[in-house]
Design a protein around this motif. Sequence first.
Motif, short mmCIF file in Angstrom:
data_model
loop_
_atom_site.label_atom_id
_atom_site.label_comp_id
_atom_site.label_asym_id
_atom_site.label_seq_id
_atom_site.Cartn_x
_atom_site.Cartn_y
_atom_site.Cartn_z
N THR A 1 -1.09 1.68 -7.83
CA THR A 1 -0.78 2.15 -9.18
C THR A 1 0.49 1.48 -9.70
O THR A 1 1.37 1.09 -8.94
CB THR A 1 -0.63 3.68 -9.19
N GLU A 2 0.57 1.33 -11.02
CA GLU A 2 1.65 0.54 -11.62
C GLU A 2 3.04 1.13 -11.36
O GLU A 2 4.01 0.40 -11.25
CB GLU A 2 1.43 0.41 -13.13
N HIS A 3 3.13 2.47 -11.26
CA HIS A 3 4.48 3.02 -11.08
C HIS A 3 5.04 2.74 -9.69
O HIS A 3 6.21 3.01 -9.44
CB HIS A 3 4.52 4.52 -11.42
N GLY A 4 4.25 2.15 -8.80
CA GLY A 4 4.80 1.72 -7.52
C GLY A 4 5.35 0.31 -7.53
O GLY A 4 6.11 -0.08 -6.63
N SER A 5 5.02 -0.46 -8.57
CA SER A 5 5.39 -1.88 -8.59
C SER A 5 6.90 -2.13 -8.63
O SER A 5 7.36 -3.15 -8.10
CB SER A 5 4.70 -2.59 -9.75
N ALA B 1 0.80 -1.22 0.00
CA ALA B 1 0.00 0.00 0.00
C ALA B 1 0.84 1.27 0.00
O ALA B 1 0.35 2.32 -0.43
CB ALA B 1 -0.95 0.00 1.21
N VAL B 2 2.08 1.20 0.48
CA VAL B 2 2.90 2.42 0.54
C VAL B 2 3.85 2.54 -0.64
O VAL B 2 4.54 3.56 -0.79
CB VAL B 2 3.73 2.50 1.84
N LYS B 3 3.91 1.54 -1.52
CA LYS B 3 4.93 1.55 -2.57
C LYS B 3 4.77 2.72 -3.54
O LYS B 3 5.77 3.26 -4.03
CB LYS B 3 4.94 0.22 -3.32
N ALA B 4 3.54 3.13 -3.84
CA ALA B 4 3.37 4.27 -4.75
C ALA B 4 3.94 5.54 -4.14
O ALA B 4 4.48 6.39 -4.86
CB ALA B 4 1.89 4.45 -5.08
N HIS B 5 3.82 5.69 -2.82
CA HIS B 5 4.39 6.87 -2.16
C HIS B 5 5.91 6.77 -2.10
O HIS B 5 6.61 7.76 -2.34
CB HIS B 5 3.81 7.02 -0.75
N VAL B 6 6.43 5.58 -1.81
CA VAL B 6 7.88 5.40 -1.81
C VAL B 6 8.45 5.69 -3.19
O VAL B 6 9.51 6.32 -3.34
CB VAL B 6 8.26 3.98 -1.34
N ALA B 7 7.73 5.28 -4.24
CA ALA B 7 8.16 5.57 -5.61
C ALA B 7 8.30 7.06 -5.82
O ALA B 7 9.26 7.54 -6.45
CB ALA B 7 7.17 4.98 -6.62
N ARG B 8 7.35 7.83 -5.31
CA ARG B 8 7.42 9.29 -5.41
C ARG B 8 8.67 9.84 -4.74
O ARG B 8 9.29 10.80 -5.22
CB ARG B 8 6.15 9.90 -4.79
N VAL B 9 9.06 9.25 -3.62
CA VAL B 9 10.23 9.75 -2.89
C VAL B 9 11.51 9.43 -3.65
O VAL B 9 12.35 10.31 -3.88
CB VAL B 9 10.29 9.15 -1.47
N ILE B 10 11.68 8.20 -4.08
CA ILE B 10 12.97 7.80 -4.64
C ILE B 10 13.16 8.28 -6.07
O ILE B 10 14.29 8.25 -6.59
CB ILE B 10 13.20 6.28 -4.54
N LYS B 11 12.09 8.74 -6.75
CA LYS B 11 12.26 9.24 -8.12
C LYS B 11 12.92 10.62 -8.15
O LYS B 11 13.35 11.08 -9.20
CB LYS B 11 10.92 9.28 -8.86
#
Length: 340
Positions: free
Chosen positions: A268-272, A226-236
């Motif tokens: 969302t897919e960009h968190g995968s 559930a948090v991966k989409a937010h983590v993706a936002r951070v590391i990008k």
Amino acid sequence: MPSFSLGLFPTESPQRIVELTRVAEDLGYSSVYIGDSQMIWREAYVILGAAATATSRVTLAPGVTNPVTRDPAVIAAATATLHALSNGRTVLGIGTGDSALETVSKKPAQLAYLEASVRIIRGLVAGETVTHPDSQAPVRLAYTQPGTRVPVYIAVSGPRIHRLAGRIADGAIVLVGTDPGLLAASRRELEAGAAEARRDLRAEGFKVVCWTPCSIQDDGRAAREAVKAHVARVIKRDLPFALDAGTMEAVRQIRDDYEYYRHMVVGTEHGSPVPDSLVEKFAVAGTPAEARAQVERLAGSGLVDEIALIPHTPNPAERERIIRLVGEMIPESPARPSPA
């Protein structure tokens, strides 16, 4: 011991976001930040104003606004009005801009413009006449109380904006993860900026707010997803430390696939591409017992003054459960069970 605050992206009705703000206040949260991204979330400042009239103790702030979609003079007017409406329970969270800009095809503010905007906003809120950064015309707010001061917290990811916050801000909303090693790297950049301005951040009461994606579920794996989409936002984004080669491959994929109209949406897919190994370094996520251990580690690091939890669930209407579970972890919280 750091305080606990709540970050809410207004994906539900304004009435519901105000209700959750009241719940947070009752549970002992110190602050509530309302996300400002006009194309994907409800209007932040309208909700902040409504929340100010519905609460009496909690500090209220945009989390965060920007000086591109909102003119600095408009931010100053909104800040001064919210300060008056809330009887001083206001912080200004501001950054260069992200989804609010991407969804209308605008570019983030340059750091020099952000710095000038903070100066103008502070001056206007304080009742001064200042020079607008765009027109160079003298401007002032006709109604603010002279000498009014609202703390300014700058949202930071990369090294240069860390240093800007260290030079000029009252605090930093830090989006670099939750691992003590990562937070230590962030702190070094803030201190480097402070040194440039000959500031002593600790002596001045500078606040470090750790912006923390959070999901707590009985199924720990589902919480981490559930948090991966937010983590993706951070590391990008650029960060004040290097990531390993494997993580950078995931970052490249995230940058290619990121969809801002699905900004930090669960599933969302960009968190995968985010590996499970990164979640524990960038979020609080897991079972209630796992989340409590993660919060205690973060609180005990000595590197943050405030932990801002941003709850994530597949159904946003279920965020209240996470808000209440975190409330049980807050020292002196009314939600904290009394000792037997």
